[in-house]
Every structure is written in structure tokens, then in C-alpha cells.
Design an enzyme around this catalytic site. Structure first.
Site, PDB file in Angstrom:
ATOM      1  N   SER A   6       0.858  -1.184   0.000  1.00  0.00           N
ATOM      2  CA  SER A   6       0.000   0.000   0.000  1.00  0.00           C
ATOM      3  C   SER A   6       0.892   1.231   0.000  1.00  0.00           C
ATOM      4  O   SER A   6       2.016   1.184   0.512  1.00  0.00           O
ATOM      5  CB  SER A   6      -0.888   0.007   1.242  1.00  0.00           C
ATOM      6  OG  SER A   6      -1.619   1.202   1.341  1.00  0.00           O
ATOM      7  N   HIS A   7       0.384   2.321  -0.550  1.00  0.00           N
ATOM      8  CA  HIS A   7       1.085   3.600  -0.496  1.00  0.00           C
ATOM      9  C   HIS A   7       0.495   4.491   0.594  1.00  0.00           C
ATOM     10  O   HIS A   7       0.923   5.622   0.768  1.00  0.00           O
ATOM     11  CB  HIS A   7       0.999   4.318  -1.857  1.00  0.00           C
ATOM     12  CG  HIS A   7       1.561   3.509  -2.974  1.00  0.00           C
ATOM     13  ND1 HIS A   7       0.822   3.122  -4.060  1.00  0.00           N
ATOM     14  CD2 HIS A   7       2.794   2.977  -3.164  1.00  0.00           C
ATOM     15  CE1 HIS A   7       1.577   2.403  -4.871  1.00  0.00           C
ATOM     16  NE2 HIS A   7       2.769   2.298  -4.350  1.00  0.00           N
ATOM     17  N   ASN A   8      -0.489   3.983   1.318  1.00  0.00           N
ATOM     18  CA  ASN A   8      -1.233   4.747   2.309  1.00  0.00           C
ATOM     19  C   ASN A   8      -0.514   4.719   3.662  1.00  0.00           C
ATOM     20  O   ASN A   8      -0.505   3.694   4.343  1.00  0.00           O
ATOM     21  CB  ASN A   8      -2.642   4.145   2.420  1.00  0.00           C
ATOM     22  CG  ASN A   8      -3.537   4.886   3.374  1.00  0.00           C
ATOM     23  OD1 ASN A   8      -3.094   5.459   4.363  1.00  0.00           O
ATOM     24  ND2 ASN A   8      -4.829   4.853   3.086  1.00  0.00           N
ATOM     25  N   ALA A   9       0.073   5.850   4.061  1.00  0.00           N
ATOM     26  CA  ALA A   9       0.812   5.931   5.317  1.00  0.00           C
ATOM     27  C   ALA A   9      -0.086   5.649   6.519  1.00  0.00           C
ATOM     28  O   ALA A   9       0.353   5.045   7.505  1.00  0.00           O
ATOM     29  CB  ALA A   9       1.462   7.302   5.459  1.00  0.00           C
ATOM     30  N   GLY A  10      -1.351   6.066   6.449  1.00  0.00           N
ATOM     31  CA  GLY A  10      -2.290   5.798   7.538  1.00  0.00           C
ATOM     32  C   GLY A  10      -2.541   4.314   7.719  1.00  0.00           C
ATOM     33  O   GLY A  10      -2.632   3.812   8.842  1.00  0.00           O
TER      34      GLY A  10
ATOM     35  N   TYR B 187     -17.777   4.055   2.108  1.00  0.00           N
ATOM     36  CA  TYR B 187     -19.206   3.811   2.316  1.00  0.00           C
ATOM     37  C   TYR B 187     -19.624   3.939   3.788  1.00  0.00           C
ATOM     38  O   TYR B 187     -20.778   3.690   4.131  1.00  0.00           O
ATOM     39  CB  TYR B 187     -19.568   2.408   1.816  1.00  0.00           C
ATOM     40  CG  TYR B 187     -19.291   2.203   0.346  1.00  0.00           C
ATOM     41  CD1 TYR B 187     -20.212   2.604  -0.621  1.00  0.00           C
ATOM     42  CD2 TYR B 187     -18.106   1.615  -0.083  1.00  0.00           C
ATOM     43  CE1 TYR B 187     -19.956   2.425  -1.970  1.00  0.00           C
ATOM     44  CE2 TYR B 187     -17.839   1.427  -1.434  1.00  0.00           C
ATOM     45  CZ  TYR B 187     -18.770   1.838  -2.367  1.00  0.00           C
ATOM     46  OH  TYR B 187     -18.509   1.662  -3.704  1.00  0.00           O
ATOM     47  N   ASP B 188     -18.696   4.324   4.660  1.00  0.00           N
ATOM     48  CA  ASP B 188     -18.974   4.382   6.103  1.00  0.00           C
ATOM     49  C   ASP B 188     -20.253   5.135   6.467  1.00  0.00           C
ATOM     50  O   ASP B 188     -20.999   4.683   7.342  1.00  0.00           O
ATOM     51  CB  ASP B 188     -17.788   4.985   6.861  1.00  0.00           C
ATOM     52  CG  ASP B 188     -16.587   4.050   6.925  1.00  0.00           C
ATOM     53  OD1 ASP B 188     -16.670   2.919   6.399  1.00  0.00           O
ATOM     54  OD2 ASP B 188     -15.562   4.456   7.508  1.00  0.00           O
TER      55      ASP B 188
ATOM     56  N   ASP C 205      -7.255  -6.751   0.748  1.00  0.00           N
ATOM     57  CA  ASP C 205      -8.258  -6.311  -0.218  1.00  0.00           C
ATOM     58  C   ASP C 205      -9.581  -6.356   0.511  1.00  0.00           C
ATOM     59  O   ASP C 205      -9.854  -7.296   1.271  1.00  0.00           O
ATOM     60  CB  ASP C 205      -8.288  -7.196  -1.464  1.00  0.00           C
ATOM     61  CG  ASP C 205      -9.086  -6.529  -2.595  1.00  0.00           C
ATOM     62  OD1 ASP C 205      -9.013  -5.296  -2.728  1.00  0.00           O
ATOM     63  OD2 ASP C 205      -9.782  -7.237  -3.331  1.00  0.00           O
TER      64      ASP C 205
ATOM     65  N   ARG D 250     -11.790  -5.174   8.784  1.00  0.00           N
ATOM     66  CA  ARG D 250     -10.327  -5.090   8.800  1.00  0.00           C
ATOM     67  C   ARG D 250      -9.787  -5.410  10.189  1.00  0.00           C
ATOM     68  O   ARG D 250      -8.787  -6.113  10.324  1.00  0.00           O
ATOM     69  CB  ARG D 250      -9.844  -3.716   8.337  1.00  0.00           C
ATOM     70  CG  ARG D 250      -8.315  -3.643   8.305  1.00  0.00           C
ATOM     71  CD  ARG D 250      -7.779  -2.364   7.678  1.00  0.00           C
ATOM     72  NE  ARG D 250      -8.007  -2.408   6.248  1.00  0.00           N
ATOM     73  CZ  ARG D 250      -8.702  -1.489   5.568  1.00  0.00           C
ATOM     74  NH1 ARG D 250      -9.250  -0.462   6.191  1.00  0.00           N
ATOM     75  NH2 ARG D 250      -8.853  -1.593   4.273  1.00  0.00           N
TER      76      ARG D 250
END
Length: 194
Positions: free
Chosen positions: A11-15, A151-152, A70, A178
């Protein structure tokens, strides 16, 4: 002492890296993001296959252990859609929600579930383990809440009597798909290091 000194998260998502690192300490010493120059297309036909594809590719390219996930939303009345295409159901979160609500305008069965699959790959690209988490809920007719993403705001969790967007990040993590998949990955690491 960590089981793995370092692993890469596909992933490129730091969070997301920070979230996974928090769940997987002390088993992984350092979790790093996939370099921005490396893109892995999600071309498989299931959550499991996409997670495995991303983990295996990242592991082989980087030459180290890799983790990938995923996830997506599966709506019963839409035969599991948007499913693996959840992130591509529109250009923005607002467009994705708008499309979903439009497609469900006359639908009485609002049952849905979020699904997350996490794959752990060895440096040679073979898959060591996959874990899965699911969170059952319903799709509301209008968004509620300001938190979260995707979609939260329209995903109602009956056991919590709130949408994901109305929960704090900690509350969401305790019941989310998750969070469940990450907990199962923790349990896998615990079996390796009793």
C-alpha cells in the site's frame, strides 16, 4: 523480539501502514509502505485472490515478507456488488455512495457486509497465510455521520446502532472487517511465537 524484523505493506497509504503496524507489534519490527514507483493492479476476481496477488508481487519485487489486504462492500440485493470493485464504483466517495443509493432506491433488502482479506507472503512470493474478517450491516437510504471514509456514512451496524461514520476510529476497529482480519493475523503470529 519480532518474528519479522521488517515487512512491506502493499500500500502507499501511510495511515494504513500505521494502523497495521499498531496491530502487528511486537511480531513485526518495522512495517514499511510499498515504494510509490511500484503499482500493483488488482486484476483478480475475488478479495482473496487480489490480496494474494498484491502480497506475492510486493514480496517478490522487494525481496522481503509482504502483507496486503483487499476489502470491499458486498450488498446482498446487488448480488454482492460493488464487491471487488468497491473502490472503483465512482471517482469519489460521494459518487460511490450516490451510485449505491441510486441502485438501491427501490430495494427493501438492505443487508450488506464489509469483507476484508489479508495475505502474508514470504520473500519468494509464496503465501504463508490469509485471514478474513466480515462485518454485517445494512445500507441506509441516506448518509449519517462525519467520520470514516468510503461507504462508512451509509453502512449501519445493527450491533452498534450506528454507522461506521458515527463511530470513533477505535470503536470502528473493534467491530470492523479489517479489525477482525488483523486480529486473526495477530493470532497466526502468536502460534509462531508462543
Amino acid at each position: 523480539m519480532p518474528i519479522l524484523a521488517q515487512a512491506v505493506l502493499a500500500s502507499h497509504n501511510a495511515g494504513k501502514v500505521k494502523e497495521f503496524q499498531g496491530w502487528l507489534q511486537p511480531w513485526i519490527g518495522e512495517l514499511v509502505a510499498l515504494p510509490a514507483a511500484i503499482e500493483i493492479a488488482e486484476t483478480a476476481d475475488s478479495f482473496v485472490a487480489n490480496a494474494c496477488l498484491k502480497a506475492a508481487t510486493a514480496a517478490k519485487v522487494m525481496g522481503e515478507w509482504a502483507i496486503a489486504d483487499d476489502s470491499g462492500l458486498a450488498v446482498h440485493a446487488l448480488q454482492g456488488a460493488p464487491g471487488i470493485y468497491s473502490a472503483r464504483y465512482g471517482a469519489t466517495d460521494a459518487e460511490r455512495i450516490e451510485r449505491l443509493l441510486r441502485e438501491m432506491a427501490d430495494v427493501s433488502d438492505r443487508a450488506a457486509e464489509f469483507i476484508c482479506v489479508i495475505a502474508l507472503a514470504r520473500p519468494d512470493g509464496t503465501i504463508a497465510v490469509t485471514t478474513e474478517g466480515r462485518c454485517a450491516g445494512e445500507i441506509l437510504t441516506a448518509p449519517r455521520g462525519q467520520g470514516g471514509f468510503g461507504y462508512d456514512p451509509v453502512f449501519w451496524v445493527p450491533s452498534q446502532q450506528r454507522t461506521f461514520a458515527e463511530m470513533s476510529p477505535v470503536e470502528k476497529q473493534q467491530v470492523s472487517h479489517r479489525g477482525q482480519a488483523l486480529q486473526r493475523l495477530r493470532e497466526y503470529f502468536q502460534t509462531l511465537n508462543p
